[in-house]
Design a protein around this motif. Structure first.
Motif, mmCIF file in Angstrom:
data_model
loop_
_atom_site.group_PDB
_atom_site.id
_atom_site.type_symbol
_atom_site.label_atom_id
_atom_site.label_comp_id
_atom_site.label_asym_id
_atom_site.label_seq_id
_atom_site.Cartn_x
_atom_site.Cartn_y
_atom_site.Cartn_z
ATOM 1 N N ARG A 140 -37.010 -63.503 -55.505
ATOM 2 C CA ARG A 140 -37.665 -63.036 -56.726
ATOM 3 C C ARG A 140 -37.746 -61.521 -56.735
ATOM 4 N NH1 ARG A 140 -40.106 -66.843 -59.834
ATOM 5 N NH2 ARG A 140 -39.967 -68.957 -59.013
ATOM 6 N N SER A 141 -37.861 -60.949 -57.920
ATOM 7 C CA SER A 141 -37.906 -59.497 -58.073
ATOM 8 C C SER A 141 -39.245 -58.936 -57.604
ATOM 9 C CB SER A 141 -37.686 -59.122 -59.545
ATOM 10 O OG SER A 141 -37.795 -57.722 -59.698
ATOM 11 N N THR A 194 -40.532 -54.432 -61.628
ATOM 12 C CA THR A 194 -39.963 -54.465 -62.968
ATOM 13 C C THR A 194 -38.836 -53.451 -62.973
ATOM 14 O OG1 THR A 194 -42.061 -55.051 -63.977
ATOM 15 C CG2 THR A 194 -40.420 -54.038 -65.412
ATOM 16 N N VAL A 228 -29.456 -63.870 -62.960
ATOM 17 C CA VAL A 228 -29.402 -62.639 -63.749
ATOM 18 C C VAL A 228 -27.979 -62.100 -63.754
ATOM 19 C CG1 VAL A 228 -31.820 -61.999 -63.356
ATOM 20 C CG2 VAL A 228 -30.074 -61.268 -61.738
ATOM 21 N N SER A 254 -29.242 -56.703 -66.728
ATOM 22 C CA SER A 254 -30.417 -57.481 -67.147
ATOM 23 C C SER A 254 -31.697 -56.750 -66.764
ATOM 24 C CB SER A 254 -30.454 -58.842 -66.438
ATOM 25 O OG SER A 254 -29.330 -59.605 -66.738
ATOM 26 N N VAL A 301 -35.499 -57.115 -65.546
ATOM 27 C CA VAL A 301 -36.257 -58.127 -64.811
ATOM 28 C C VAL A 301 -37.706 -57.694 -64.693
ATOM 29 C CG1 VAL A 301 -34.276 -58.989 -63.512
ATOM 30 C CG2 VAL A 301 -35.636 -57.124 -62.570
ATOM 31 N N LYS A 302 -38.584 -58.682 -64.551
ATOM 32 C CA LYS A 302 -40.014 -58.439 -64.385
ATOM 33 C C LYS A 302 -40.408 -58.778 -62.951
ATOM 34 C CE LYS A 302 -41.078 -59.416 -69.173
ATOM 35 N NZ LYS A 302 -41.799 -60.227 -70.120
ATOM 36 N N GLN A 308 -39.828 -62.336 -61.123
ATOM 37 C CA GLN A 308 -38.821 -63.120 -61.852
ATOM 38 C C GLN A 308 -37.790 -63.647 -60.860
ATOM 39 O OE1 GLN A 308 -37.126 -61.196 -65.275
ATOM 40 N NE2 GLN A 308 -35.291 -62.458 -65.231
ATOM 41 N N LEU A 358 -34.429 -64.347 -59.243
ATOM 42 C CA LEU A 358 -33.145 -63.670 -59.280
ATOM 43 C C LEU A 358 -32.017 -64.566 -58.771
ATOM 44 C CD1 LEU A 358 -34.287 -60.245 -57.787
ATOM 45 C CD2 LEU A 358 -34.020 -60.820 -60.198
#
Length: 128
Positions: A63-64, A67, A112, A116, A118-119, A122, A124
């Motif tokens: 996950r990210s 942001t 993604v 893109s 991303v938050k 989010q 990935l």
């Protein structure tokens, strides 16, 4: 003393007064030396996406951590990755960061595309 300066083909004359060095240079106290015990902070080990409490701890997901924007994707479905292999590059606040795999695994899907947005937290990449 007179000086002549030419800017863009146009000549200007200026009158310049040379001051004594004692008058023009203020006295400043000496700069203190840096402390000898200075130790720079250590860099973070990895930018593998941290998990927030509500997301749970799922080792099969990447996950990210921020942001930002996906700059580059270095893996594709079916590819085997080792711990700390770069999965993708994100940009956040004009800084690029490498997102790495937390463990050895096979990439199941990439969620993604380059460019893109991303938050935080989010999804990935999914691993098998």
């Amino acid at each position: 003393m007179k000086l002549r300066i030419t800017i863009d083909g146009k000549a200007y004359e200026a009158e310049v007064e040379i001051l004594e060095s004692a008058e023009s240079a203020p006295d400043y106290p000496p700069y203190p030396p840096a402390p000898s015990a200075f130790v720079p902070p250590s860099a973070p080990e990895s930018m593998s996406a941290p998990q927030s409490p509500e997301a749970g701890s799922n080792e099969k997901e990447c996950r990210s951590p921020v942001t930002g924007m996906v700059m580059r994707i270095d893996v594709e479905p079916g590819q085997t990755v080792e711990p700390n292999d770069v999965v993708m590059m994100l940009e956040s606040m004009k800084m690029e960061m490498q997102i790495t795999a937390s463990q050895a695994s096979v990439v199941k899907s990439v969620q993604v595309t380059p460019g893109s947005s991303v938050k935080v937290n989010q999804l990935l990449v999914e691993f098998e």
